[in-house]
Design an enzyme around this catalytic site. Sequence first.
Site, short mmCIF file in Angstrom:
data_model
loop_
_atom_site.label_atom_id
_atom_site.label_comp_id
_atom_site.label_asym_id
_atom_site.label_seq_id
_atom_site.Cartn_x
_atom_site.Cartn_y
_atom_site.Cartn_z
N GLY A 208 0.82 -1.21 0.00
CA GLY A 208 0.00 0.00 0.00
C GLY A 208 0.85 1.25 0.00
O GLY A 208 2.05 1.20 -0.23
N ASN A 209 0.22 2.37 0.25
CA ASN A 209 0.95 3.63 0.35
C ASN A 209 0.29 4.53 1.38
O ASN A 209 -0.73 4.18 1.96
CB ASN A 209 1.06 4.31 -1.03
CG ASN A 209 -0.30 4.65 -1.59
OD1 ASN A 209 -1.01 5.50 -1.05
ND2 ASN A 209 -0.68 3.97 -2.66
N ARG A 210 0.88 5.69 1.60
CA ARG A 210 0.49 6.52 2.75
C ARG A 210 -0.58 7.56 2.43
O ARG A 210 -0.86 8.42 3.24
CB ARG A 210 1.73 7.22 3.31
CG ARG A 210 2.73 6.25 3.89
CD ARG A 210 4.03 6.93 4.23
NE ARG A 210 3.86 7.99 5.19
CZ ARG A 210 4.79 8.90 5.48
NH1 ARG A 210 5.94 8.86 4.83
NH2 ARG A 210 4.56 9.83 6.37
#
Length: 408
Positions: A208-210
């Site tokens: 995933g990412n932030r």
Amino acid sequence: MSRIVLGVSGGVAAYKAALLLRALTEAGHDVRVVPTPGALHFVGAATFEALSGNPVTTDVWSDVPEVAHVRIGQTADLVVVAPATADLLARAAAGRADDLLTATLLTAHCPVVFVPAMHTEMWLHPATQDNVATLRRRGSIVLPPAVGRLTGPDSGPGRLPEPGDVAALAAVVLEGGAAALPRDLAGRTVVISAGGTREPLDPVRYLGNRSSGRQGWALARVAAARGAEVVLVAANVEAPTPFGVRVVPVETAEQLRTAVLTEAQAADVVVMSAAVADFRPAGVAATKLKKGSAAEPSAVELVRNPDVLAELVGERRPGQLVIGFAAETGDADGDVLTHARAKLARKGCDLLVVNDVSAGQVFGRPDNAVVVLAADGAVTEVPRGSKDAVAAGIWTAVAARLGGPGEA
Ligand code: CTP
């Protein structure tokens, strides 16, 4: 600290005004609540007094030497009327002054935001629609009501937007004045992707990412307030649906691609604010990858995801605007804007919204600042402000490029 008058009229949604009051005072504002006598059938004056720390009166006969109906309006930086019932809108449009709230509306020089809440029939009635048009023509902001559950089991347009949405939009008007929420997107359909995609490795793990989705949420909320039909393709964002917005939830880049390309077919504007994973695991294990098992991976092989923005540009309809986002840092090869200009040229989109993320400046923060680059070379700097205020600046740059008539 700003001085806000919170007008409350007599609908069941008046209970949400207490939550809105809380949100406004927590944001540091001095709030004076002015309910109509009808509002006090739903929420007691003591609640508003306790939460605001200010006295509450409904008529012009209290504190006569203070001339409250003149002073409260004159000294306000913003008036928000939430809920605004059909009756309140009618009285405001007619210029009546038969209680403290309507008298205050006549003496206020500041921006005024009406947040209607009523049954669908009352909202859609030509009398109410005429009153809304009159108030808008005079420069007031009248937000569209949310669609959803009303007082009873019925549902439709007429619901009060969530207090958080109203507080965010109030902040936009405080920062930018009434001009920050014009009706320049009325009659337009906009599709916004927001959040960050998750690319599964197995049934429980993902890459995933932030991205928090906050900027995309703000874009959706502000576009709805400016009159647009809004579709929000939301990748893994846990946040209440902004009012007036249809959410299409997605998880992976592939799902986001399908949803965005489908919804884009009817869109005047497509905004790709989502953080779409450039890569995904080459394979997804059907069962959980266990330590020590034969399937334990020593490395994760990645494959490229399709570039949705590039596909949108390739399929763009005449007159449709495609907006990309870029999170950039400066490096030995150039500064943020040099990289951004190269990306705009590479991607072929109409506008590129550039975030400088050099020092962790964007992710999860409540505020933001961006530069909007246009394919024709124009540069618009949107100064630091709340993500909703930045959204308003972005929409102003977009609206200036929309051809053809929208809807008055
Ligand atoms: N985007 C997309 N599809 C992808 C990846 C990104 O549509 N598979 C969109 C994003 O929503 C955003 C823009 O493309 O609007 C970002 O461009 P991108 O080239 O992905 O940015 P970076 O990953 O930062 O690119 P680079 O690594 O080349 O700097």
